[in-house]
Design an enzyme around this catalytic site. Sequence first.
Site, PDB file in Angstrom:
ATOM      1  CE1 TYR A 119      -4.236  -2.081   5.085  1.00 49.29           C
ATOM      2  CE2 TYR A 119      -3.082  -0.026   4.649  1.00 49.29           C
ATOM      3  CZ  TYR A 119      -3.804  -1.120   4.200  1.00 49.29           C
ATOM      4  OH  TYR A 119      -4.078  -1.247   2.853  1.00 49.29           O
ATOM      5  CB  SER A 123      -0.840  -0.003   1.289  1.00 48.49           C
ATOM      6  OG  SER A 123      -1.444   1.254   1.505  1.00 48.49           O
TER       7      SER A 123
HETATM    8  P1  NAD Z   1     -11.424  -6.304   0.142  1.00 50.47           P
HETATM    9  O1  NAD Z   1     -11.960  -6.206   1.516  1.00 50.47           O
HETATM   10  O2  NAD Z   1     -12.301  -5.960  -1.015  1.00 50.47           O
HETATM   11  O3  NAD Z   1     -10.831  -7.773  -0.111  1.00 50.47           O
HETATM   12  C1  NAD Z   1     -10.030  -8.414   0.856  1.00 50.47           C
HETATM   13  C2  NAD Z   1      -9.960  -9.903   0.561  1.00 50.47           C
HETATM   14  O4  NAD Z   1      -9.179 -10.523   1.609  1.00 50.47           O
HETATM   15  C3  NAD Z   1     -11.333 -10.582   0.581  1.00 50.47           C
HETATM   16  O5  NAD Z   1     -11.421 -11.536  -0.443  1.00 50.47           O
HETATM   17  C4  NAD Z   1     -11.366 -11.274   1.936  1.00 50.47           C
HETATM   18  O6  NAD Z   1     -12.185 -12.430   1.981  1.00 50.47           O
HETATM   19  C5  NAD Z   1      -9.903 -11.645   2.104  1.00 50.47           C
HETATM   20  N1  NAD Z   1      -9.582 -11.881   3.516  1.00 50.47           N
HETATM   21  C6  NAD Z   1      -9.707 -11.009   4.555  1.00 50.47           C
HETATM   22  N2  NAD Z   1      -9.414 -11.633   5.707  1.00 50.47           N
HETATM   23  C7  NAD Z   1      -9.081 -12.915   5.391  1.00 50.47           C
HETATM   24  C8  NAD Z   1      -8.682 -14.065   6.149  1.00 50.47           C
HETATM   25  N3  NAD Z   1      -8.572 -14.055   7.472  1.00 50.47           N
HETATM   26  N4  NAD Z   1      -8.448 -15.215   5.482  1.00 50.47           N
HETATM   27  C9  NAD Z   1      -8.598 -15.272   4.151  1.00 50.47           C
HETATM   28  N5  NAD Z   1      -8.955 -14.232   3.386  1.00 50.47           N
HETATM   29  C10 NAD Z   1      -9.203 -13.069   3.994  1.00 50.47           C
HETATM   30  O7  NAD Z   1     -10.099  -5.393   0.161  1.00 50.47           O
HETATM   31  P2  NAD Z   1      -9.267  -4.677  -1.011  1.00 50.47           P
HETATM   32  O8  NAD Z   1      -9.476  -3.227  -0.879  1.00 50.47           O
HETATM   33  O9  NAD Z   1      -9.468  -5.345  -2.320  1.00 50.47           O
HETATM   34  O10 NAD Z   1      -7.782  -4.953  -0.478  1.00 50.47           O
HETATM   35  C11 NAD Z   1      -6.926  -5.924  -1.064  1.00 50.47           C
HETATM   36  C12 NAD Z   1      -5.497  -5.594  -0.659  1.00 50.47           C
HETATM   37  O11 NAD Z   1      -5.129  -4.320  -1.175  1.00 50.47           O
HETATM   38  C13 NAD Z   1      -5.286  -5.521   0.854  1.00 50.47           C
HETATM   39  O12 NAD Z   1      -4.040  -6.084   1.187  1.00 50.47           O
HETATM   40  C14 NAD Z   1      -5.285  -4.027   1.122  1.00 50.47           C
HETATM   41  O13 NAD Z   1      -4.569  -3.691   2.268  1.00 50.47           O
HETATM   42  C15 NAD Z   1      -4.603  -3.526  -0.144  1.00 50.47           C
HETATM   43  N6  NAD Z   1      -4.845  -2.110  -0.439  1.00 50.47           N
HETATM   44  C16 NAD Z   1      -6.115  -1.655  -0.628  1.00 50.47           C
HETATM   45  C17 NAD Z   1      -6.306  -0.315  -0.924  1.00 50.47           C
HETATM   46  C18 NAD Z   1      -7.682   0.237  -1.179  1.00 50.47           C
HETATM   47  O14 NAD Z   1      -7.784   1.474  -1.259  1.00 50.47           O
HETATM   48  N7  NAD Z   1      -8.699  -0.554  -1.336  1.00 50.47           N
HETATM   49  C19 NAD Z   1      -5.213   0.544  -1.017  1.00 50.47           C
HETATM   50  C20 NAD Z   1      -3.938   0.052  -0.814  1.00 50.47           C
HETATM   51  C21 NAD Z   1      -3.770  -1.296  -0.533  1.00 50.47           C
END
Ligand code: NAD
Length: 256
Positions: free
Chosen positions: A151, A138
């Site tokens: 985080y 991130s």
């Molecule tokens: P999201 O909530 O849409 O998806 C997260 C996924 O992780 C889901 O499929 C969920 O089932 C899975 N997950 C969560 N806990 C789990 C567990 N205990 N066991 C197995 N699976 C689990 O989130 P997103 O926004 O798509 O985020 C995906 C990645 O991108 C993350 O690592 C997040 O930190 C990173 N990220 C997101 C953003 C953003 O703005 N959305 C920005 C920077 C980084």
Amino acid sequence: MNKVALITGSTSGIGLGIAEAFAKAGYNIMFHGLEADGDKIAKSVGDKYNVKVSFSNANLLVADEVETLIDQAIKVFGTLHVLVNNAGIQYVSPVEDFPNNKYESIIAINMNATFYASKKAWNFMKDQKFGRIINVSSVHGLRASEFKTAYVTAKHGVIGMTKVLALEGAPYNITCNAICPGYVKTPLVEGQIKDQAKAHNMSVEEVVEKVMLKKQAVKQFVPLETIADMALLLAKDTSSTITGTSFALDGGWSAQ
Ligand code: NAD
């Protein structure tokens, strides 16, 4: 033969965007995530792009389940070329009130699972002399924001891990890189927008402009396609010298 990509957390958000792009590019996909309809999501992507898929709901809080996930991918497809460590969770609180169990689960899912998955895939990738490990960190792996102790710690940790795996993987054509997105409109962020609107007593639109995208020079959410394109580039045969690096796809946030 189609290449195989395993993407953790690929039944939602960024992971699903990456999985769809890889399927479109002809990869067979090992889907993973906790969404109740995960198997249906996997099947529909497989049918749409005519690729083979499998699905696991392994709980990444449990090291044994992370290892079983990797074994399952290799067993079902006979190989594994790309591992995208994407799954993650968020929790926001001032440090003095940050619940220990939330801190621990963020470190476990966002950082430790990346270690367990990469470690388990390592010998297979080493023997086949090909591996592409892509860690979704991130902009918070590069910059801090208040109230995100767990985080920011986990995402910085992932960038350190990425560099070590790149060095150790170099003799075996295993690359490891991190992608560092700014804000992407996914269920994880939709939740934050609602919480912030309540906390600041603002409308959703105001929160997006004045709070969420405040630090991005480009006042837009980062599109899923941008992240998927980056992941596809890193996965290519010709990307063998791109390793140990973090790619900020953050609308200029970390340029400041
Ligand atoms: P999201 O909530 O849409 O998806 C997260 C996924 O992780 C889901 O499929 C969920 O089932 C899975 N997950 C969560 N806990 C789990 C567990 N205990 N066991 C197995 N699976 C689990 O989130 P997103 O926004 O798509 O985020 C995906 C990645 O991108 C993350 O690592 C997040 O930190 C990173 N990220 C997101 C953003 C953003 O703005 N959305 C920005 C920077 C980084």
